[in-house]
Design an enzyme around this catalytic site. Sequence first.
Site, PDB file in Angstrom:
ATOM      1  N   THR A  83       0.755  -1.201  -0.019  1.00  0.00           N
ATOM      2  CA  THR A  83      -0.029   0.197  -0.051  1.00  0.00           C
ATOM      3  C   THR A  83       0.801   1.082   0.085  1.00  0.00           C
ATOM      4  O   THR A  83       1.858   1.165   0.654  1.00  0.00           O
ATOM      5  CB  THR A  83      -0.827   0.099   1.287  1.00  0.00           C
ATOM      6  OG1 THR A  83      -1.448   1.471   1.259  1.00  0.00           O
ATOM      7  CG2 THR A  83      -0.067  -0.395   2.479  1.00  0.00           C
ATOM      8  N   THR A  85      -0.161   4.367   0.926  1.00  0.00           N
ATOM      9  CA  THR A  85      -0.499   5.314   2.082  1.00  0.00           C
ATOM     10  C   THR A  85      -0.047   5.007   3.310  1.00  0.00           C
ATOM     11  O   THR A  85       0.307   5.782   4.234  1.00  0.00           O
ATOM     12  CB  THR A  85      -2.220   5.471   2.137  1.00  0.00           C
ATOM     13  OG1 THR A  85      -2.847   5.872   1.181  1.00  0.00           O
ATOM     14  CG2 THR A  85      -2.793   6.296   3.247  1.00  0.00           C
ATOM     15  N   CYS A 196      -1.109   4.785  -5.616  1.00  0.00           N
ATOM     16  CA  CYS A 196      -2.151   3.765  -5.010  1.00  0.00           C
ATOM     17  C   CYS A 196      -1.994   2.432  -5.415  1.00  0.00           C
ATOM     18  O   CYS A 196      -2.211   2.468  -6.938  1.00  0.00           O
ATOM     19  CB  CYS A 196      -3.475   4.599  -4.965  1.00  0.00           C
ATOM     20  SG  CYS A 196      -4.684   3.658  -4.238  1.00  0.00           S
ATOM     21  N   THR A 197      -2.035   1.749  -4.765  1.00  0.00           N
ATOM     22  CA  THR A 197      -1.657   0.144  -5.435  1.00  0.00           C
ATOM     23  C   THR A 197      -3.119  -0.190  -6.299  1.00  0.00           C
ATOM     24  O   THR A 197      -3.054  -1.377  -6.737  1.00  0.00           O
ATOM     25  CB  THR A 197      -1.358  -0.923  -4.398  1.00  0.00           C
ATOM     26  OG1 THR A 197      -2.158  -0.817  -3.306  1.00  0.00           O
ATOM     27  CG2 THR A 197      -0.133  -0.517  -3.677  1.00  0.00           C
ATOM     28  N   GLU A 198      -4.182   0.379  -6.013  1.00  0.00           N
ATOM     29  CA  GLU A 198      -5.407  -0.170  -6.756  1.00  0.00           C
ATOM     30  C   GLU A 198      -5.559   0.540  -8.034  1.00  0.00           C
ATOM     31  O   GLU A 198      -6.361   0.205  -8.883  1.00  0.00           O
ATOM     32  CB  GLU A 198      -6.491   0.094  -5.940  1.00  0.00           C
ATOM     33  CG  GLU A 198      -6.801  -0.882  -4.733  1.00  0.00           C
ATOM     34  CD  GLU A 198      -6.062  -0.404  -3.441  1.00  0.00           C
ATOM     35  OE1 GLU A 198      -5.999  -1.380  -2.800  1.00  0.00           O
ATOM     36  OE2 GLU A 198      -5.846   0.740  -3.346  1.00  0.00           O
TER      37      GLU A 198
END
Length: 230
Positions: A83, A85, A196-198
Amino acid sequence: MRTIGLIGGMSWESSAEYYRLINQQVRDRLGPLRSAQLLMHSVDFGPVEQAQHAGRWDDAAAILVDAARRLEAGGAECVVLCTNTMHKVAEQIQAAISIPFLHIAEPAAQAALAINAHTVGLLGTAFTMEQDFLKQRLIAQGLTVLVPEEAERKDVHRIIYDELCVGVISDQSRQIYQRVIESLTARGAQAIILGCTEIGLLIKPEHSAVPLLDTTELHAQSAVAFALGD
């Protein structure tokens, strides 16, 4: 091969991408039946997300420190935090373990410099775009970092938490991201860091006129490089 330790679950949608990417890259490097030696500690994202939005970063850090220690005790030889964040508490995690912590910003910065992109746009959660914990790492590598305007940041953040973290992929949201990317490009961004990993689940290279630097993919590459002793 060294054993990779993954702290996942934030969200598990992108953690699954880490697992897929790392194993694909090991297979590509070593042969069709080869796969990575790895451990994953997947946390419950609910309490982490609540702590984020309440500003209780020490509480969130405690969850991840516990996960990192469990991975080290289980035989992991590095820790990869899946992640962007929660890299806000990266120093607390590294201080709690004796194995390397592979920071997500380093491969992103290297990838930007490799393509001569010295001015980058940064997309991510509001925490990542507005606070300094990731931006300063990029700036320290010689990059100029641009973030979207306030209204755009709100849209980018909302789509991450309300849609991407729960597996919702929307054409309408993709168009919003594309407009944000176009705005950053017009301001001088030579590449866009998907911080952001998404985001890589929604935005692909064909959706942008400038290069996209996907932190999920780049972080996975750095984990494989560590595991294989590059």
